[in-house]
Design a protein around this motif. Structure first.
Motif, PDB file in Angstrom:
ATOM      1  N   ASP A 110       3.479  -2.672  -6.634  1.00  0.00           N
ATOM      2  CA  ASP A 110       2.459  -1.768  -6.249  1.00  0.00           C
ATOM      3  C   ASP A 110       2.751  -0.939  -5.129  1.00  0.00           C
ATOM      4  O   ASP A 110       3.410  -1.793  -4.083  1.00  0.00           O
ATOM      5  N   TRP A 111       2.546   0.328  -5.044  1.00  0.00           N
ATOM      6  CA  TRP A 111       2.525   0.955  -3.737  1.00  0.00           C
ATOM      7  C   TRP A 111       1.142   1.909  -3.809  1.00  0.00           C
ATOM      8  O   TRP A 111       1.012   2.821  -4.700  1.00  0.00           O
ATOM      9  N   LYS A 112       0.169   1.373  -2.965  1.00  0.00           N
ATOM     10  CA  LYS A 112      -1.132   2.094  -3.095  1.00  0.00           C
ATOM     11  C   LYS A 112      -1.634   2.259  -1.752  1.00  0.00           C
ATOM     12  O   LYS A 112      -2.059   1.570  -0.976  1.00  0.00           O
ATOM     13  N   ALA A 151      -4.925  -5.590  -5.498  1.00  0.00           N
ATOM     14  CA  ALA A 151      -4.867  -6.332  -4.504  1.00  0.00           C
ATOM     15  C   ALA A 151      -4.569  -7.917  -4.950  1.00  0.00           C
ATOM     16  O   ALA A 151      -4.116  -8.861  -4.713  1.00  0.00           O
ATOM     17  N   SER A 163      -1.654  -8.141  -8.504  1.00  0.00           N
ATOM     18  CA  SER A 163      -0.218  -7.410  -8.414  1.00  0.00           C
ATOM     19  C   SER A 163       0.783  -8.797  -7.827  1.00  0.00           C
ATOM     20  O   SER A 163       0.056  -9.424  -7.177  1.00  0.00           O
ATOM     21  N   SER A 170       3.902  -6.054  -3.342  1.00  0.00           N
ATOM     22  CA  SER A 170       3.230  -4.943  -2.794  1.00  0.00           C
ATOM     23  C   SER A 170       4.286  -4.376  -1.662  1.00  0.00           C
ATOM     24  O   SER A 170       4.935  -4.912  -0.856  1.00  0.00           O
ATOM     25  N   ASN A 223       5.050  -1.829   1.545  1.00  0.00           N
ATOM     26  CA  ASN A 223       4.212  -1.068   2.539  1.00  0.00           C
ATOM     27  C   ASN A 223       5.376  -0.493   3.483  1.00  0.00           C
ATOM     28  O   ASN A 223       6.226  -1.258   4.194  1.00  0.00           O
ATOM     29  N   SER A 262      -4.266  -2.077   3.621  1.00  0.00           N
ATOM     30  CA  SER A 262      -4.214  -2.305   2.046  1.00  0.00           C
ATOM     31  C   SER A 262      -3.382  -3.485   1.882  1.00  0.00           C
ATOM     32  O   SER A 262      -3.637  -4.623   0.982  1.00  0.00           O
ATOM     33  N   TRP A 263      -2.101  -3.597   2.876  1.00  0.00           N
ATOM     34  CA  TRP A 263      -1.352  -4.795   2.633  1.00  0.00           C
ATOM     35  C   TRP A 263      -2.103  -5.918   3.546  1.00  0.00           C
ATOM     36  O   TRP A 263      -1.797  -7.251   2.655  1.00  0.00           O
ATOM     37  N   ASP A 268      -3.444  -7.550   0.050  1.00  0.00           N
ATOM     38  CA  ASP A 268      -2.309  -8.022  -0.589  1.00  0.00           C
ATOM     39  C   ASP A 268      -2.194  -9.544  -0.105  1.00  0.00           C
ATOM     40  O   ASP A 268      -1.952 -10.609  -0.946  1.00  0.00           O
ATOM     41  N   CYS A 315       0.069 -11.860  -2.875  1.00  0.00           N
ATOM     42  CA  CYS A 315       1.060 -10.955  -3.321  1.00  0.00           C
ATOM     43  C   CYS A 315       2.188 -10.949  -2.362  1.00  0.00           C
ATOM     44  O   CYS A 315       2.074 -11.459  -1.124  1.00  0.00           O
ATOM     45  N   LEU A 361       4.418  -9.563   0.214  1.00  0.00           N
ATOM     46  CA  LEU A 361       4.560  -8.060   0.871  1.00  0.00           C
ATOM     47  C   LEU A 361       5.824  -8.003   1.332  1.00  0.00           C
ATOM     48  O   LEU A 361       6.500  -8.682   2.015  1.00  0.00           O
TER      49      LEU A 361
END
Length: 617
Positions: free
Chosen positions: A405-407, A486, A489, A492, A494, A514-515, A518, A523, A525
Motif C-alpha cells: 500500500d501507499w496511503k 495498517a 497490509s 507499505s 513511504n 502513516s508509517w 504500519d 508491515c 516498511l
C-alpha cells in the motif's frame, strides 16, 4: 449526499480500564518520574491544546496534523491526563470520488455537531471591523467530554470547511480568530477552566496567545510582565519545514479581524510596530515564536532542519526541541497484537516500552505473529469489498494474495507517482508475486497539480492490463481504511523527497505517522530516510555513529533515477522475505519493531510534552 465513510460515533477504544482517570494518571506520572505534575494538571487546570484541525470524535480532519491532535487526545484519555482540546467544528465536510475520466471530484456535505455527539454549552462572540464599524459574530460553543478529556468546539453557520480559501485569505483569518479568540473566551467564560499550559498545534492558533496576553494585561497592566508569563506557558509545535511558505496576513487584515477583539492599546501598538517592521505583513510563525518560550518540531530531523531555517523577529536562529509524533496504539493497533505485546512484557500498562523490550521482542513467537497477521489480512480483504476503486467497483482481493500500500495525503513532496516510473517493471513484480497495490489519499481541492498527478497515475494504470487488474485506488481515504490497511497490509511504501533538483540532501516530511501505524501492524516498511523514519539515524549521529542503518528497508540513491531503482530493488527484497516466511522474515519484522517502538508510542510522546511544558525544577 451522506458521508457514509465517516463514522457518526467514535469507535470505542479496544482496551477499557476499570481504574478511574485519576488512578491511571497517578500511575503514569509515577512511571515517568513526574509525580509532581499531579497537582499542576487537574480538571480545572488541564493541559490546553489548540488546533485548527482534528480527526476523530466525529470531526473530519484533513491530514497528519489532525490525526496528531486526535491521537494526543486519545492517549490523554487512556492515561487519565487532564486535557482540553479546542478545535473548530466545521459544518461542511468533503468527500472524494473519482469520475469516469479519473478526475478527482469533491462533494461537500452539511453536518451538525449534534449528529456527531456534541452538546451545546453556550455562546460567545468575536468582533470584526466592517466598513469602519465593529460587527459582532455569534459563535456557538459545543462540548464533548469523557473521563479526563474534553473537546471544546467553536462553530457558526458561515464557518465553512476545513482549510477553506487560501492560507492568507480573509476567510482563513476569520476561522483562526473564531477558534483562537472565541475558543479562549469559551474556556474562561463558559467552561470556567484555566489551563496550566497551552500547546499551539501549528501557528494559525497563535491568536489564542494574543487573547491570553490581553487578559493578562487587564490583570497586571504591565506588558513585559504579561508577555513573559504568556511565553512561559506556551508551547509552539511546528509542522512545517519552510518558514517562507507559512501563512501571513497584512496589517489591514490584523486591523479588521484581530484588533477589534483586543482591549489593550499597548498590545495593539506592539502588534502594529511588529507588523509594520516587516513591511506591513506578518507571518504567523514569526508571531508564534515571539509568544512562546517552548518550541518543538515533530521529529528529530525536523527539529534540526527547522532550527536552520526558522528565524525570530530579529532574524536570530530559533531552537526547536525534537518531539517525534507518536500514535495511539489502541486506536491503530490490532487488539490481539496489543494484548500479545503486553502479555509478553514488550510494553507496560502505560503502553511504554519496558526496560528490556528489545529482548522481549526477540522472544516473540513467530507462529503467533504469523497467525495475527494472517487474520488481519483476511479482515482487510473483507473490508475492501465494502469500498470502491477508481472504476467505482468493489475491491475483491483473492485469498492468499499479498497487499502493498501507499496511503496518505496526496502532496507533491510525498511522490505518489514514484512507484509508477517503470509501469512494466512494477506490473512484473505484482504479477510474479501475486500481489495487489492499494493506493489511497486526497489531493487538496485547490492543489490542481496534485489532482493532475493523480489523474496521470490512474491513466498509467488503466493502460497496463496487469496494473489495471492489480492496482486499486480506494476513493475517500478515511480512518477505517487507514486502520484496516495498517493492520492487514504486507508491505507499505513511504516515499517523501530527500534530494533537491541539484542532488543536495533535503528534508520534506516533518514526521509522517502513516508509517508508524504500519510498524505496529508488522508491515515491511520501504522508505526514504526522512521525517520520523530517520530518528534512528539522528540518534546515531548525536552519539558519534554516522553509519546507522534504518530498521526499515531504505530507498537510497544520489539521483531520482537511482532512488526509483532502489525502490524496485527493495520491493523485490520485501516480496522475497514474505514469500519465504521464515526466520529471516520474522527477524526483519522484529528488527523494525525494536528500532521504532520507542519512537511510535503515543505515551512516550505525552511524556515528552509534559517534560517540555513543565521542566523538572
Amino acid at each position: 449526499m451522506k458521508n457514509e465513510h465517516f463514522p457518526s460515533q467514535e469507535i470505542n477504544q479496544n482496551i477499557e480500564s476499570k481504574e478511574s482517570s485519576s488512578e491511571r494518571f497517578t500511575k503514569f506520572l509515577e512511571a515517568i518520574d513526574r509525580p509532581d505534575l499531579k497537582e499542576k494538571l487537574k480538571t480545572e487546570t488541564p493541559f490546553g491544546y489548540m488546533s485548527m484541525e482534528f480527526y476523530g470524535e466525529g470531526i473530519q480532519g484533513g491530514g497528519g496534523l489532525g490525526m496528531l491532535a486526535s491521537d494526543t487526545f486519545k492517549e490523554a484519555k487512556r492515561l487519565g491526563l487532564p486535557l482540553t482540546t479546542v478545535t473548530p467544528f466545521y459544518p461542511e465536510e468533503k468527500i472524494q470520488s473519482i469520475d469516469g475520466n479519473f478526475n478527482q471530484q469533491t462533494d461537500v456535505v452539511k453536518v451538525t455537531p449534534e449528529e456527531r455527539g456534541f452538546s451545546k454549552i453556550g455562546k460567545t462572540n468575536i468582533k470584526t471591523l466592517i466598513q469602519n464599524k465593529e460587527v459582532e459574530t455569534e459563535i456557538d460553543i459545543y462540548e464533548k467530554k469523557e473521563g479526563s478529556v474534553r473537546i471544546i468546539a467553536p462553530t457558526e453557520k458561515n464557518f465553512g470547511a476545513l482549510y477553506q480559501g487560501t492560507n492568507s485569505s480573509d476567510h482563513r483569518m476569520y476561522q483562526e480568530i473564531s477558534l483562537s479568540v472565541g475558543g479562549y473566551k469559551a474556556l474562561k467564560e463558559i467552561v470556567g477552566i484555566n489551563p496550566s499550559i497551552y500547546q499551539l498545534n501549528e501557528a494559525p492558533t497563535v491568536f489564542s496567545a494574543i487573547a491570553r496576553l490581553d487578559d493578562k494585561m487587564q490583570e497586571t497592566n504591565d506588558f513585559n510582565k504579561a508577555l513573559k508569563e504568556i511565553r512561559k506557558n506556551t508551547i509552539y509545535t511546528n509542522h512545517t519545514l519552510v518558514q517562507a511558505v507559512e501563512a501571513e496576513f497584512t496589517i489591514d487584515q490584523f486591523e479588521r479581524f484581530l484588533m477589534p477583539n483586543i482591549k489593550s492599546n499597548e498590545i495593539k501598538n506592539w502588534l502594529r510596530e511588529k507588523i509594520n517592521g516587516k513591511g506591513g505583513v506578518m507571518k504567523l510563525s514569526t508571531l508564534a515564536i515571539e509568544l512562546s518560550e517552548k518550541r518543538n518540531g515533530v521529529s528529530l530531523l525536523h527539529a534540526k532542519e527547522a532550527g536552520k531555517t526558522y528565524k525570530d523577529y530579529d532574524g536570530n536562529p530559533v531552537n526547536f526541541e525534537g518531539i517525534t509524533n507518536g500514535i495511539s496504539i489502541e486506536r491503530w493497533g490490532n487488539p490481539e497484537m496489543i494484548a500479545y505485546l503486553e502479555k509478553a512484557g514488550v510494553i507496560d500498562e502505560n503502553q511504554l516500552p519496558t526496560k528490556d523490550f528489545d529482548k522481549k521482542i526477540d522472544e516473540l513467537d513467530n507462529e503467533k505473529l504469523k497467525d495475527i497477521k494472517d487474520e488481519a489480512r483476511k479482515n482487510l480483504y473483507q473490508f475492501l469489498t465494502t469500498r470502491k476503486n477508481q472504476y467505482n467497483e468493489s475491491i475483491n482481493i483473492p485469498e492468499g494474495a499479498k497487499i502493498i500500500d501507499w496511503k496518505r495525503r496526496m502532496a507533491g513532496y510525498k511522490r505518489p507517482g514514484m512507484i509508477f516510473e517503470d509501469p512494466e517493471k512494477f506490473a512484473e513484480i505484482l504479477n510474479k508475486t501475486n500481489s495487489y497495490f492499494i493506493m489511497a489519499g486526497k489531493a487538496h481541492q485547490n492543489d490542481q497539480p496534485m489532482q493532475n498527478e493523480l489523474k496521470r497515475i490512474l491513466e498509467i494504470v488503466d493502460k497496463n492490463p496487469i496494473l489495471k487488474n492489480r492496482v486499486h485506488f480506494v476513493q475517500n481515504y478515511d480512518e477505517p481504511l487507514a486502520r484496516a490497511l495498517a493492520q492487514g497490509s504486507d508491505i507499505s511504501l513511504n516515499t517523501p523527497q530527500v534530494k533537491d533538483s541539484e542532488g543536495r540532501n533535503i528534508s520534506t516530511e516533518a514526521c509522517g505517522t502513516s508509517w508508524e501505524k504500519d510498524i505496529l501492524g508488522n508491515c515491511i516498511l520501504i522508505s526514504t530516510p526522512d521525517g520520523g523514519v530517520a530518528d534512528p539515524i539522528v540518534i546515531g549521529e548525536e552519539n558519534g555513529n554516522k553509519n546507522i542503518e534504518l530498521p526499515a528497508l531504505e530507498i537510497s540513491g544520489e539521483t531520482y533515477a537511482e532512488e526509483v531503482n532502489s525502490l524496485y530493488e527493495q520491493l523485490n527484497k520485501a516480496e522475497k522475505l514474505i514469500a519465504e516466511n521464515g526466520e529471516e522474515y520474522h527477524n526483519f519484522i522484529k528488527k523494525q519493531l525494536k528500532g521504532y517502538l520507542p519512537i511510535i508510542c503515543g505515551s512516550r510522546m505525552e511524556k515528552d510534552y509534559l517534560n517540555l511544558g513543565f521542566p523538572k525544577e
